[in-house]
Structures are given as structure tokens and as C-alpha cells.
Design a protein around this motif. Structure first.
Motif, PDB file in Angstrom:
ATOM      1  N   GLU A 159     -25.276 -37.820  57.326  1.00 13.77           N
ATOM      2  CA  GLU A 159     -23.660 -37.516  57.256  1.00 13.77           C
ATOM      3  C   GLU A 159     -22.912 -38.719  58.158  1.00 13.77           C
ATOM      4  O   GLU A 159     -23.257 -39.381  58.969  1.00 13.77           O
ATOM      5  CB  GLU A 159     -23.606 -36.143  58.089  1.00 13.77           C
ATOM      6  N   SER A 160     -21.741 -39.065  57.417  1.00 13.45           N
ATOM      7  CA  SER A 160     -20.859 -39.470  57.865  1.00 13.45           C
ATOM      8  C   SER A 160     -20.513 -39.569  59.066  1.00 13.45           C
ATOM      9  O   SER A 160     -19.973 -38.368  59.838  1.00 13.45           O
ATOM     10  CB  SER A 160     -20.308 -39.812  57.196  1.00 13.45           C
ATOM     11  N   SER A 241       0.834 -38.227  41.823  1.00 10.35           N
ATOM     12  CA  SER A 241       0.740 -37.327  42.039  1.00 10.35           C
ATOM     13  C   SER A 241       2.023 -35.857  42.670  1.00 10.35           C
ATOM     14  O   SER A 241       1.755 -34.803  43.221  1.00 10.35           O
ATOM     15  CB  SER A 241      -0.711 -36.238  42.426  1.00 10.35           C
ATOM     16  N   GLY A 242       3.128 -36.630  43.414  1.00 12.21           N
ATOM     17  CA  GLY A 242       3.580 -36.503  44.177  1.00 12.21           C
ATOM     18  C   GLY A 242       2.937 -36.160  45.936  1.00 12.21           C
ATOM     19  O   GLY A 242       3.201 -35.499  46.002  1.00 12.21           O
ATOM     20  N   LEU A 243       2.261 -36.790  46.188  1.00 14.10           N
ATOM     21  CA  LEU A 243       1.569 -36.897  47.663  1.00 14.10           C
ATOM     22  C   LEU A 243       2.198 -37.466  47.959  1.00 14.10           C
ATOM     23  O   LEU A 243       2.575 -39.140  48.545  1.00 14.10           O
ATOM     24  CB  LEU A 243       0.291 -37.059  47.225  1.00 14.10           C
ATOM     25  N   THR A 244       1.853 -37.671  49.920  1.00 12.71           N
ATOM     26  CA  THR A 244       2.051 -39.060  50.565  1.00 12.71           C
ATOM     27  C   THR A 244       0.811 -39.184  50.312  1.00 12.71           C
ATOM     28  O   THR A 244       0.007 -38.489  50.746  1.00 12.71           O
ATOM     29  CB  THR A 244       2.727 -38.346  52.093  1.00 12.71           C
ATOM     30  N   GLY A 245       0.093 -40.487  51.326  1.00 12.41           N
ATOM     31  CA  GLY A 245      -1.094 -41.330  51.658  1.00 12.41           C
ATOM     32  C   GLY A 245      -0.096 -42.239  52.131  1.00 12.41           C
ATOM     33  O   GLY A 245       0.061 -42.870  52.265  1.00 12.41           O
ATOM     34  N   LEU A 246      -1.998 -42.673  53.425  1.00 14.73           N
ATOM     35  CA  LEU A 246      -1.692 -44.230  53.893  1.00 14.73           C
ATOM     36  C   LEU A 246      -2.880 -44.699  53.972  1.00 14.73           C
ATOM     37  O   LEU A 246      -3.995 -44.185  53.855  1.00 14.73           O
ATOM     38  CB  LEU A 246      -1.822 -43.015  55.656  1.00 14.73           C
ATOM     39  N   LYS A 247      -2.425 -45.708  53.877  1.00 14.44           N
ATOM     40  CA  LYS A 247      -3.961 -46.994  54.108  1.00 14.44           C
ATOM     41  C   LYS A 247      -3.663 -47.507  55.361  1.00 14.44           C
ATOM     42  O   LYS A 247      -2.680 -48.575  55.351  1.00 14.44           O
ATOM     43  CB  LYS A 247      -3.325 -47.750  53.284  1.00 14.44           C
ATOM     44  N   PRO A 248      -4.418 -47.286  55.801  1.00 14.81           N
ATOM     45  CA  PRO A 248      -3.721 -47.891  57.249  1.00 14.81           C
ATOM     46  C   PRO A 248      -4.635 -49.764  57.107  1.00 14.81           C
ATOM     47  O   PRO A 248      -4.794 -49.533  56.114  1.00 14.81           O
ATOM     48  CB  PRO A 248      -4.818 -47.148  58.746  1.00 14.81           C
ATOM     49  N   SER A 249      -5.456 -49.966  58.229  1.00  9.89           N
ATOM     50  CA  SER A 249      -4.804 -51.268  58.119  1.00  9.89           C
ATOM     51  C   SER A 249      -6.525 -51.168  58.120  1.00  9.89           C
ATOM     52  O   SER A 249      -6.786 -50.468  59.611  1.00  9.89           O
ATOM     53  CB  SER A 249      -4.602 -52.275  59.831  1.00  9.89           C
ATOM     54  N   HIS A 250      -7.362 -52.499  58.536  1.00 12.91           N
ATOM     55  CA  HIS A 250      -8.610 -52.255  58.692  1.00 12.91           C
ATOM     56  C   HIS A 250      -9.020 -52.383  60.257  1.00 12.91           C
ATOM     57  O   HIS A 250      -8.140 -52.552  60.946  1.00 12.91           O
ATOM     58  CB  HIS A 250      -9.283 -53.570  58.231  1.00 12.91           C
ATOM     59  N   GLY A 251      -9.985 -50.910  61.024  1.00  8.99           N
ATOM     60  CA  GLY A 251     -10.193 -51.160  61.771  1.00  8.99           C
ATOM     61  C   GLY A 251      -9.696 -49.607  62.275  1.00  8.99           C
ATOM     62  O   GLY A 251      -9.952 -49.867  63.742  1.00  8.99           O
ATOM     63  N   ARG A 252      -8.341 -48.741  61.984  1.00 12.05           N
ATOM     64  CA  ARG A 252      -7.959 -48.125  62.544  1.00 12.05           C
ATOM     65  C   ARG A 252      -8.486 -46.960  62.148  1.00 12.05           C
ATOM     66  O   ARG A 252      -8.878 -46.037  63.611  1.00 12.05           O
ATOM     67  CB  ARG A 252      -7.022 -47.206  62.234  1.00 12.05           C
ATOM     68  N   LEU A 253      -9.990 -46.389  61.484  1.00 16.16           N
ATOM     69  CA  LEU A 253     -10.178 -45.467  60.909  1.00 16.16           C
ATOM     70  C   LEU A 253     -12.306 -45.177  61.175  1.00 16.16           C
ATOM     71  O   LEU A 253     -12.159 -46.978  60.485  1.00 16.16           O
ATOM     72  CB  LEU A 253      -9.513 -44.380  60.380  1.00 16.16           C
ATOM     73  N   PRO A 254     -12.703 -44.838  61.353  1.00 15.14           N
ATOM     74  CA  PRO A 254     -14.211 -45.131  61.235  1.00 15.14           C
ATOM     75  C   PRO A 254     -14.978 -44.745  59.866  1.00 15.14           C
ATOM     76  O   PRO A 254     -14.968 -43.732  59.798  1.00 15.14           O
ATOM     77  CB  PRO A 254     -14.735 -43.878  62.341  1.00 15.14           C
ATOM     78  N   TYR A 255     -15.649 -45.876  59.114  1.00 17.08           N
ATOM     79  CA  TYR A 255     -16.059 -46.789  58.339  1.00 17.08           C
ATOM     80  C   TYR A 255     -17.639 -45.666  58.101  1.00 17.08           C
ATOM     81  O   TYR A 255     -18.094 -46.224  57.611  1.00 17.08           O
ATOM     82  CB  TYR A 255     -16.017 -47.646  57.828  1.00 17.08           C
ATOM     83  N   LEU A 256     -18.197 -45.721  59.522  1.00 13.60           N
ATOM     84  CA  LEU A 256     -19.362 -45.265  60.252  1.00 13.60           C
ATOM     85  C   LEU A 256     -20.121 -43.680  58.838  1.00 13.60           C
ATOM     86  O   LEU A 256     -19.783 -43.877  58.848  1.00 13.60           O
ATOM     87  CB  LEU A 256     -20.023 -45.291  61.417  1.00 13.60           C
ATOM     88  N   GLY A 257     -21.111 -44.718  58.246  1.00 14.23           N
ATOM     89  CA  GLY A 257     -22.286 -44.143  57.681  1.00 14.23           C
ATOM     90  C   GLY A 257     -21.415 -43.654  56.216  1.00 14.23           C
ATOM     91  O   GLY A 257     -21.995 -42.662  55.643  1.00 14.23           O
ATOM     92  N   VAL A 258     -20.443 -43.987  55.803  1.00 18.00           N
ATOM     93  CA  VAL A 258     -19.800 -44.128  54.686  1.00 18.00           C
ATOM     94  C   VAL A 258     -19.947 -44.132  53.011  1.00 18.00           C
ATOM     95  O   VAL A 258     -20.495 -45.853  53.254  1.00 18.00           O
ATOM     96  CB  VAL A 258     -18.065 -43.894  54.523  1.00 18.00           C
ATOM     97  N   ALA A 259     -20.610 -43.800  52.676  1.00 15.78           N
ATOM     98  CA  ALA A 259     -20.691 -44.686  51.290  1.00 15.78           C
ATOM     99  C   ALA A 259     -19.962 -45.401  50.328  1.00 15.78           C
ATOM    100  O   ALA A 259     -18.833 -45.157  50.366  1.00 15.78           O
ATOM    101  CB  ALA A 259     -21.407 -43.516  50.224  1.00 15.78           C
TER     102      ALA A 259
END
Length: 532
Positions: A159-160, A241-259
Motif C-alpha cells: 500500500e502506498s 471541470s470547474g475545480l481547484t487543483g494544486l500541482k506542488p513543487s517536487h518534494g512536497r508530498l510523498p510519492y513513496l509506493g505510488v505506481a
């Protein structure tokens, strides 16, 4: 004899549909797309008053507060979103994994805990959260749109990392959402679930690669979700789709175990980010994740807590005379359509009316960033994607073959020296762009560089299936590794956004995208709308 890939895909598709409770299905009642392209309000007609209230009236933090005060049970909340998500899938084909049973069981456990201890498990106690089908969730499959990756359920061990942390915070994962095969497309389509449509106009695309996530959220089948972004994948689906969405900079949220596909490619890294209905919810989820200090487990995460002092600096700048913005009206490659141009102009006018300064942005050519990004995506000649497709024998969907070819070997494979040169080129481009940004201190009234940029999320409000062509407006910021947030501004209006005659395109790509302007008056019914 092994099964054909078509049969495996069909079995998975049927399995997903079979897990949607019959009592909530509305398939026989759904009007054809041509009769009802805009279905954003349709799902609510099948819900109880309480379900409509739970799924549409609150921010994520407000809902968590009501759960903590026991105004709702977690079971009530999860079941309401599961019901609405079922209808959403029937309308736009957005779900890849149904986890309702596990979610309701977990909700009951959280209710028991709250009754027994008088306090919530954590800051996300009872909050339903949807995840792009890239996050590994125990007891669910993670296909990333590949038939070959079906048939194996995740375990505690696989699991991620971020999924584990969300659960510890009290969140309840109840669904995973559709993606394009390999994630490497700006339209959401694969051979398993199929094409995900846009809730505001089902004749048009939901974007990609987080298109399933955005469509589910737009239909209020989820209150908040997580996606990923390497070129447009959070921001484009959010924008259409009329939403808010955030692309952070690299290294801000964990990618560990994400496919992911093309794992190991780090010239332009993919990043994790939230999608929601408002900026407050983006902040709420992002801040909650930062509180877990993920840098202690994922070595790629920066040891950077949520910085309240930076928020306060922004507020002080506003009090002292306002902020200064650079504006990108077009990137020199593809001209935005009239409604997108109007959205930018309306944003400029409103900011100026509030005392903020806006200056024209003339940076190093964005065309170069687009070339760097594409060369990054093609750095293995499509080997990874075609090797994975070959494991099951499946054919690439058109959105994938358009970029990487029908078969392996369509694209040339660069040498390691070519890749090193590409990485040097990216670094040099980032350096020149940063120097330009700093130079704007000589152009602004406060004598400091601009505080932020305003730019289109895409040149079009959306596009017909098969017509997703350009992601340069988002992709430049992946190359630069800037943090970017998308917010809705306005809707397409045929009366206010007439077709422009006499425009001379800047090149072949600009010509193709500009020709799509005709799609909106000719291909949609009155009343159908798209948000920008």
C-alpha cells in the motif's frame, strides 16, 4: 490457453459495475448524451435531502467538524458519497476501483471509536477521499490503465505510504478513479474502463490524466481527492471541470509506493497534489499531510512544514498596497480560444480593481519548455509503455499511440549523453527563467519581483474526444518545477465569446487547436456549459 486481453478487460469492467449497489443504479433512467450533455445537477435528483446536504453543502473541514461533533455518523457520510459516486460513474464513466464495502466497514469502526473515546481519530476523521488509480490501496488492484497490471491486489506491504498516512489521519478511501493507459495522455481513456466524459458537457473530454478524479468531484461524488501531475494531469482536468487543483513543487508530498509508468524518469518528475471544490479544502488536506512529517519516511520529500509565516507575509503585502502579478495571455505557440482570453482579461480587471498590479510577462520562450518536456516523455522511445502493453498483448488506445506509436520502435531511443544534454538544457532554461523573474523588480511599483503569475490552464475550455493536442500552458511549470494552483473563473458563453474571424495561426499546431473553436457552437446544445 491464456485469456485474451479483451476478455480480461471486459471481466474487470463487469466486476467494477457489479460492485455498484443495484439499489443505487439509475442506468435505465439516464437520458442520452445528446439530450442531456450537462449532468452536473442530475445526480442530485436521485438522492435524499440528507444525502444532498452531506455531499454538496460543506467544505471538507466543515464536514469533518460535523463528524467530530456527531452531527453525522461516518457511515451516513460515506454511504451518501458512495451513492452519488455510483450515479456519477453511470453518467461519465469515472471509477476504476469500487471500495464501498471496505469504506463502510471502516466508517463504522470510526463511529465506534468516537463514541467510546469522545474524540476523533485524527484531523480527517470520517472524511471520504477518492484517489486516482495510481495510489496503491490494500485489497484493490492498481492497473494504471494497463490490462497487464490487473489481477493482483495490494497488501499492507504494498500500500502506498500516503494512503497509510491518510488512513491514520482518519480519512476513508472509498473509490479509485479512471486514468489513461500509462497516465501519459491528456484524455482519460483505456481499454479497461473506457473513456471518461466531462460532466459539464458529455460530448467533450474530462482531460487527463486525472480525468476520472475530476469528473467524480465535479459531480459531487467526492468531496476531495488526490491526483498526480507531470505535464497537465491535475490542472487540465480541474480546469475543464470547474475545480481547484494544486500541482506542488517536487518534494512536497510523498510519492513513496505510488505506481507509475516510466519509473526512474526524473528529468521532469511527477508530483502528487489535491483536487477539490475550493482553495480552502486544498489547504486543509495539504496541511494535514504535512503535519505527518512525511520526510522522515520518504527521502524525496523536503523537510518543509506548512509555513504559516509565508501566508502572513502575503496578507501583509496585500495590506501594504497589494500584490504584483505577471500575466501570460498567450505563450507564443498556441493562441487561447475566445472564452479563455476573456477569462484572463476578467481576472486582470478584477485584480486591478482590488488594487493589485498586473504586468505583461515576457519570459524565455515557452516553446523551449514544451520541447524539453516532450523530449523527456520520449526519452526511452516509448520502450517502457510498449513493453508493458506487450505483457498482455493489448493495443494502445488512440490517445497513447498518437504520441508513442502503435508499436515499439516508432520513436528513436536517445543515448545517455542525449539525456544528460536534455537535463543540462532544462537546468539552463530554469536559470534563465529565474533571472527573468528576478529582473521584474525593475518593472513593478514596489520594486520587488512579481509575486505570482496568471496564465491559462489550457488554450481550450475542453475538446472533443480524440482532439487533445496541447499541454504547453501547464507543462512549462513542470519543467520549471513551480507550484501552481488552478481556480475556476467563468463559463463559456457563446454570446460573449464569438468566433474570431481573420486570425492567422502562428504554426501548424496553433492552426489545429484554433480550428477547434467551431466545436462549441456547432457541437453542443443550448444550456450545455464548460467552466474555465
Amino acid at each position: 490457453m491464456s485469456k485474451k486481453w479483451q476478455d480480461i478487460a471486459q471481466e474487470k469492467r463487469q466486476a467494477v459495475n457489479s460492485l455498484l449497489p443495484e439499489k443505487w443504479k439509475t442506468t435505465k433512467l439516464i437520458p442520452p448524451v445528446s439530450e442531456l450533455p450537462d449532468v452536473t445537477n442530475y445526480a442530485a435528483t436521485f438522492l435524499s435531502e440528507k444525502e444532498r446536504e452531506i455531499t454538496a453543502q460543506y467544505t471538507a473541514s466543515e464536514l469533518v467538524g460535523k463528524l467530530a461533533r456527531r452531527e453525522y455518523t461516518a457511515v451516513q457520510v460515506v454511504e451518501a458519497f458512495c451513492h452519488r459516486a455510483t450515479i456519477a460513474h453511470e453518467l461519465v464513466n469515472c471509477i476504476s476501483e469500487v471500495l464501498f464495502s471496505q469504506a463502510i466497514t471502516r466508517a463504522a469502526e470510526l463511529d465506534d471509536y468516537l463514541r467510546a473515546h469522545g474524540k476523533p481519530v485524527g484531523p480527517l476523521h470520517g472524511l471520504p477521499i477518492s484517489l486516482k488509480d495510481q495510489f496503491r490501496v490494500k485489497d484493490a488492484e492498481t492497473s494504471v490503465g494497463y490490462v497487464a497490471w490487473l489481477g493482483k491486489k495490494e497488501t499492507d506491504e504494498t500500500e502506498s505510504f500516503l494512503v497509510k498516512r491518510l488512513k491514520e489521519l482518519g480519512a476513508i478511501v472509498f473509490v479509485k478513479t479512471n486514468v489513461p493507459t500509462s497516465l501519459m495522455a491528456i484524455e482519460t481513456n483505456n481499454n479497461i474502463i473506457g473513456y471518461t466524459l466531462n460532466p459539464y458537457n458529455r460530448l467533450l473530454s474530462s482531460g487527463g490524466s486525472s480525468g476520472g478524479e475530476a469528473s467524480l468531484l465535479a459531480l459531487r461524488g467526492s468531496i476531495i481527492g488526490l491526483g498526480s501531475d507531470i505535464g497537465a494531469s491535475i490542472r487540465l482536468p480541474s480546469a475543464v471541470s470547474g475545480l481547484t487543483g494544486l500541482k506542488p513543487s517536487h518534494g512536497r508530498l510523498p510519492y513513496l509506493g505510488v505506481a507509475n509508468s516510466m519509473e526512474g524518469q526524473e528529468t521532469v518528475p511527477s508530483v502528487i497534489g489535491p483536487l477539490a471544490h475550493n482553495v480552502a479544502d486544498l489547504r486543509f488536506l495539504f496541511k494535514s499531510i504535512c503535519q505527518t512529517q512525511p520526510w522522515h519516511d520518504d527521502p524525496k520529500v523536503l523537510p518543509l512544514p506548512w509555513r504559516a509565516d509565508e501566508e502572513e507575509k502575503g496578507r501583509e503585502s496585500i495590506k501594504e498596497g497589494g500584490l504584483t502579478f505577471g500575466v501570460i495571455k498567450w505563450d507564443g505557440v498556441v493562441m487561447p480560444h475566445p472564452p479563455v482570453q476573456r477569462a484572463i482579461q476578467e481576472t486582470i480587471s478584477k485584480l486591478k480593481a482590488q488594487g493589485h498590479e498586473v504586468i505583461e510577462w515576457s519570459p524565455p520562450a515557452h516553446q523551449e519548455a514544451f520541447e524539453i518536456l516532450w523530449n523527456t516523455f520520449a526519452a526511452d522511445g516509448g520502450t517502457d509503455i510498449h513493453a508493458t502493453l506487450s505483457l498482455s498483448g493489448e493495443a494502445p488506445v488512440p490517445q497513447l499511440s498518437a504520441s508513442f506509436g502503435e508499436v515499439a520502435g516508432t520513436l528513436p531511443i536517445p543515448t545517455i549523453n542525449d539525456i544528460w544534454a536534455l537535463q543540462r538544457r532544462k537546468y539552463e532554461y530554469q536559470t534563465r527563467y529565474l533571472a527573468y523573474w528576478n529582473s521584474t523588480a525593475t518593472l513593478t511599483k514596489p520594486g520587488r519581483p512579481v509575486d505570482a503569475l496568471i496564465a491559462p490552464a489550457a488554450p481550450t475550455a475542453s475538446f472533443l474526444p480524440g482532439n487533445g493536442l496541447y499541454f504547453g500552458y501547464t507543462g512549462v511549470f513542470n519543467v520549471l518545477d513551480f507550484s501552481v494552483v488552478v481556480v475556476p473563473v467563468t463559463k463559456v458563453d457563446k454570446n460573449r465569446d464569438p468566433k474570431v474571424d481573420g486570425y492567422v495561426p502562428a504554426g501548424d499546431l496553433d492552426t489545429l487547436v484554433w480550428q477547434q473553436c467551431m466545436y462549441f457552437p456547432n457541437q453542443t446544445k443550448d444550456g450545455a456549459s464548460l467552466l474555465i
